[in-house]
Motif scaffolding. Sequence first.
Motif, PDB file in Angstrom:
ATOM      1  N   THR A 112      10.042  -7.465   8.639  1.00 26.96           N
ATOM      2  CA  THR A 112      11.225  -6.631   8.388  1.00 26.96           C
ATOM      3  C   THR A 112      11.469  -6.426   6.897  1.00 26.96           C
ATOM      4  N   THR A 113      10.750  -7.164   6.039  1.00 29.79           N
ATOM      5  CA  THR A 113      10.951  -7.022   4.593  1.00 29.79           C
ATOM      6  C   THR A 113       9.749  -6.415   3.874  1.00 29.79           C
ATOM      7  N   VAL A 114       8.641  -6.219   4.591  1.00 28.81           N
ATOM      8  CA  VAL A 114       7.414  -5.697   3.979  1.00 28.81           C
ATOM      9  C   VAL A 114       7.357  -4.166   4.030  1.00 28.81           C
ATOM     10  N   LEU A 115       8.396  -3.571   4.558  1.00 28.85           N
ATOM     11  CA  LEU A 115       8.392  -2.138   4.870  1.00 28.85           C
ATOM     12  C   LEU A 115       8.003  -1.241   3.702  1.00 28.85           C
ATOM     13  N   GLY A 116       8.501  -1.552   2.501  1.00 33.16           N
ATOM     14  CA  GLY A 116       8.249  -0.701   1.338  1.00 33.16           C
ATOM     15  C   GLY A 116       6.777  -0.482   1.064  1.00 33.16           C
ATOM     16  N   ILE A 117       5.975  -1.526   1.222  1.00 35.97           N
ATOM     17  CA  ILE A 117       4.532  -1.427   0.963  1.00 35.97           C
ATOM     18  C   ILE A 117       3.879  -0.452   1.937  1.00 35.97           C
ATOM     19  N   ASN A 118       4.259  -0.550   3.203  1.00 34.53           N
ATOM     20  CA  ASN A 118       3.654   0.301   4.223  1.00 34.53           C
ATOM     21  C   ASN A 118       4.183   1.730   4.165  1.00 34.53           C
ATOM     22  N   PHE A 119       5.482   1.872   3.926  1.00 36.11           N
ATOM     23  CA  PHE A 119       6.064   3.207   3.849  1.00 36.11           C
ATOM     24  C   PHE A 119       5.480   4.017   2.688  1.00 36.11           C
ATOM     25  N   LYS A 120       5.284   3.350   1.558  1.00 38.97           N
ATOM     26  CA  LYS A 120       4.809   4.035   0.351  1.00 38.97           C
ATOM     27  C   LYS A 120       3.283   4.065   0.245  1.00 38.97           C
ATOM     28  N   LYS A 121       2.611   3.563   1.286  1.00 38.99           N
ATOM     29  CA  LYS A 121       1.142   3.577   1.368  1.00 38.99           C
ATOM     30  C   LYS A 121       0.488   2.843   0.193  1.00 38.99           C
ATOM     31  N   LYS A 122       1.123   1.780  -0.280  1.00 35.27           N
ATOM     32  CA  LYS A 122       0.590   0.997  -1.405  1.00 35.27           C
ATOM     33  C   LYS A 122      -0.123  -0.241  -0.862  1.00 35.27           C
ATOM     34  N   SER A 123      -1.223  -0.006  -0.148  1.00 38.85           N
ATOM     35  CA  SER A 123      -1.920  -1.105   0.525  1.00 38.85           C
ATOM     36  C   SER A 123      -2.511  -2.122  -0.454  1.00 38.85           C
ATOM     37  N   LYS A 124      -2.656  -1.748  -1.739  1.00 39.96           N
ATOM     38  CA  LYS A 124      -3.208  -2.683  -2.726  1.00 39.96           C
ATOM     39  C   LYS A 124      -2.345  -3.936  -2.840  1.00 39.96           C
ATOM     40  N   TYR A 125      -1.045  -3.807  -2.576  1.00 36.20           N
ATOM     41  CA  TYR A 125      -0.161  -4.961  -2.687  1.00 36.20           C
ATOM     42  C   TYR A 125      -0.456  -6.015  -1.625  1.00 36.20           C
ATOM     43  N   HIS A 126      -1.018  -5.575  -0.507  1.00 34.38           N
ATOM     44  CA  HIS A 126      -1.413  -6.544   0.520  1.00 34.38           C
ATOM     45  C   HIS A 126      -2.519  -7.456  -0.015  1.00 34.38           C
ATOM     46  N   ILE A 127      -3.348  -6.917  -0.887  1.00 27.90           N
ATOM     47  CA  ILE A 127      -4.415  -7.715  -1.510  1.00 27.90           C
ATOM     48  C   ILE A 127      -3.798  -8.791  -2.395  1.00 27.90           C
ATOM     49  N   TYR A 128      -2.841  -8.395  -3.230  1.00 27.74           N
ATOM     50  CA  TYR A 128      -2.177  -9.371  -4.109  1.00 27.74           C
ATOM     51  C   TYR A 128      -1.521 -10.480  -3.289  1.00 27.74           C
ATOM     52  N   ILE A 129      -0.838 -10.073  -2.235  1.00 29.09           N
ATOM     53  CA  ILE A 129      -0.136 -11.038  -1.368  1.00 29.09           C
ATOM     54  C   ILE A 129      -1.123 -12.014  -0.741  1.00 29.09           C
ATOM     55  N   ALA A 172       6.139 -13.275  -1.419  1.00 24.50           N
ATOM     56  CA  ALA A 172       5.300 -12.250  -2.045  1.00 24.50           C
ATOM     57  C   ALA A 172       5.463 -10.902  -1.354  1.00 24.50           C
ATOM     58  N   ARG A 173       5.460 -10.894  -0.018  1.00 23.59           N
ATOM     59  CA  ARG A 173       5.626  -9.651   0.732  1.00 23.59           C
ATOM     60  C   ARG A 173       6.964  -8.981   0.382  1.00 23.59           C
ATOM     61  N   THR A 174       8.006  -9.787   0.362  1.00 22.64           N
ATOM     62  CA  THR A 174       9.346  -9.257   0.107  1.00 22.64           C
ATOM     63  C   THR A 174       9.473  -8.744  -1.323  1.00 22.64           C
ATOM     64  N   TYR A 175       8.932  -9.486  -2.267  1.00 23.95           N
ATOM     65  CA  TYR A 175       9.042  -9.117  -3.687  1.00 23.95           C
ATOM     66  C   TYR A 175       8.411  -7.743  -3.947  1.00 23.95           C
ATOM     67  N   PHE A 176       7.171  -7.563  -3.516  1.00 23.12           N
ATOM     68  CA  PHE A 176       6.480  -6.298  -3.769  1.00 23.12           C
ATOM     69  C   PHE A 176       7.106  -5.146  -2.987  1.00 23.12           C
ATOM     70  N   SER A 177       7.569  -5.437  -1.769  1.00 21.24           N
ATOM     71  CA  SER A 177       8.170  -4.397  -0.942  1.00 21.24           C
ATOM     72  C   SER A 177       9.461  -3.860  -1.552  1.00 21.24           C
ATOM     73  N   VAL A 178      10.315  -4.768  -2.014  1.00 24.07           N
ATOM     74  CA  VAL A 178      11.602  -4.371  -2.585  1.00 24.07           C
ATOM     75  C   VAL A 178      11.405  -3.559  -3.868  1.00 24.07           C
ATOM     76  N   LYS A 179      10.324  -3.832  -4.593  1.00 19.30           N
ATOM     77  CA  LYS A 179      10.023  -3.050  -5.796  1.00 19.30           C
ATOM     78  C   LYS A 179       9.766  -1.579  -5.453  1.00 19.30           C
ATOM     79  N   LEU A 180       9.195  -1.353  -4.275  1.00 22.61           N
ATOM     80  CA  LEU A 180       8.823   0.005  -3.868  1.00 22.61           C
ATOM     81  C   LEU A 180       9.921   0.712  -3.066  1.00 22.61           C
TER      82      LEU A 180
END
Length: 473
Positions: A345-362, A400-408
């Motif tokens: 429920t907090t990773v949404l930003g990464i998926n919505f914005k198609k920034k799959s590279k952040y999944h690698i960092y996580i 990590a998931r939440t941090y990157f997601s909220v940025k986006l």
Amino acid sequence: MEKNLLKKFMEYGVGSIITLLLGFITSPIITRLISPDENGRFSIFNTVTNLLMLIIILGLDQSYVRFYYEEEEDNRGKLIRNCIKAPLILNLIAAILILIFYNRVSLYIVEEKSLAIAILLSLNVFFTILSRFALLQVRMKQRGKLYSLLNIITKIVNLIFVLIIFFVYKNNYMTLILAHIATTIIVTIIAIIIEKKEWTKKGNRKLKTTQKEIVKYGLPLVFSMAVTWVFQSIDKITIKEFSGYAQVGLYSGAMTIISLLNAVQSTFTTFWVPVAFERYSSNPDDKEFFQFINKIVTIVMLVIAIGLITCKDIIVLLLGHKYREAVFIFPYLVFMPIMYTISETTVLGINFKKKSKYHIYIAIISAIFNLIGNIILVPKFGATGAAISTGLAYIIFFIARTYFSVKLYNINYGLYKFTVSTILVYILATYSSFYRFNVVIAILALINLFVIGTLYKDTLLQLIKIIKNKVKF
């Protein structure tokens, strides 16, 4: 929350409850038949399968999910065929390599030279890939009743095969491997037959999504998912190397309990992913909806965690006397499905914005943390050390998931409340990992429930009003 949305969730939820109840019946039967040592070999077989599948699938399963709603309904069959084509070709190449090097492969998995294990591994990977896409297709069509039915069939059919095959192999890892593959084949065939129109429909128009876009979105996830495999599997690998198959088996026994909670995780994720994408597509500014869902899921998952940890001594009795030591392993493992589910429920930003590279960092951050933790703790504490490391790693995973997601996609999730609640549950898990049930555990559990109820009082009141239809959401 609209009635339609609640109805969809209940369709998945009913199946989850039945699957959970079936788990309480089937798991004790299987753990009483199969020793920890043999169960450990089966666990390593599955771990290797998951690694191969994640690499071979090229992240194209996630591409299918991401672009599903961007395609016309008549063209979605073409989309799934485009996504599954490359994985099936790569699977054939992988199978040839596995058969060529079958001695090394089988020695690593079961400590025996076995061509049969190599063949079964190849078959398992193939049908796991098919199963992945078949069940994704059911999920994306939001067919909750069908998805629930398939999960129920999986539990029942697997138990039937275990009982039948056990009389041939007795206490042997082959019982579990053959039963698992046979079950996967049957459930996959059922799912494909029921949705055969989707699989065979040619579509009249060209896909809006190009093959280049499909690959471009999915390919970066290959590395991410490989690292995720390290993150999720290093515990079993480390236990095998430092403590042997028996400890892997005990750890897997504890994971059997956790897998019952995974039914809840799977139900929510199955329901939530298509709903979240659909909601974002129609109203991307509706952040209040995502905030509310996050708080409800947080409350439910934390309360379930507290209940499982508190009742650990009773629950472990289900596994049989050979797995009694699992009572000290699984309190920390509860954080796996808990943190994963809430993070959905907090990773949404990464998926919505198609920034799959952040999944690698996580994945890298979580994997490194878990690897170091396992190397330090497993030699000293065995399977319990792996559980401690894995539990902490999943908390890092959530952060990590939440941090990157909220940025986006900035959403206020009320992380202060969540942090306080998580720390209290972690204290309960820590104490429960070294002591059997006593007055201290009971007091800690009550404190946890009181604090969570107080912190999330407004959310609970809002939910009650929604259920009574006094408020629309």
